[in-house]
Scaffold this motif. Structure first.
Motif, PDB file in Angstrom:
ATOM      1  N   VAL A  36       0.840  -1.203   0.000  1.00  0.00           N
ATOM      2  CA  VAL A  36       0.000   0.000   0.000  1.00  0.00           C
ATOM      3  C   VAL A  36       0.876   1.255   0.000  1.00  0.00           C
ATOM      4  N   THR A  39       2.335   1.798  -3.427  1.00  0.00           N
ATOM      5  CA  THR A  39       1.318   2.294  -4.354  1.00  0.00           C
ATOM      6  C   THR A  39       1.050   3.777  -4.119  1.00  0.00           C
ATOM      7  N   VAL A  40       0.911   4.154  -2.874  1.00  0.00           N
ATOM      8  CA  VAL A  40       0.669   5.564  -2.543  1.00  0.00           C
ATOM      9  C   VAL A  40       1.863   6.422  -2.961  1.00  0.00           C
ATOM     10  N   VAL A  44       1.883   9.568  -5.552  1.00  0.00           N
ATOM     11  CA  VAL A  44       2.399  10.886  -5.163  1.00  0.00           C
ATOM     12  C   VAL A  44       3.459  11.355  -6.155  1.00  0.00           C
TER      13      VAL A  44
END
Length: 119
Positions: A36, A39-40, A44
């Motif tokens: 996660v 992915t974030v 960004v």
């Protein structure tokens, strides 16, 4: 792999065998959090790249608008000469002065061809 290494060395010297169900749960949780977070972070980075591109476009447009505003001001300064019916030499001198100002030069010269002049 980092989750397994963290769990293994964090619980040293406990073995990661079948009896360590808690270990596998911890590894799964760390793995999910890592995926996660990755992915974030990718999202960004993508948004930051897009924002930087938009900023460059805005700066280019701002610079272009500044040039257009400067040209419009020059036309506004020459227009009264034409509207008041000044002699062509005065209008020509005003246009040459505005050209000098617009180009940021010390001096500019404009040549005018008359209808009877050879080409």
């Amino acid at each position: 792999m980092s989750a397994i290494a963290f769990d293994y060395f964090g619980l040293w010297p406990v073995d990661l065998g079948a009896s360590g169900a808690q270990n596998w749960v911890a590894i799964a949780v760390v793995l999910i959090v890592a995926l996660v977070a990755n992915t974030v972070a990718g999202l960004v980075r993508t948004r930051a790249t897009e924002a930087d591109q938009r900023r460059r476009e805005v700066e280019a447009n701002r610079d272009e608008m500044g040039v257009l505003a400067e040209l419009q001001s020059a036309f506004r300064r020459v227009a009264p000469l034409v509207a008041l019916g000044s002699d062509p030499g005065g209008v020509f001198a005003g246009a040459a002065g505005e050209l000098t100002r617009f180009l940021g030069a010390d001096h500019s010269t404009l040549n005018r061809m008359t209808e009877n002049a050879p080409r």
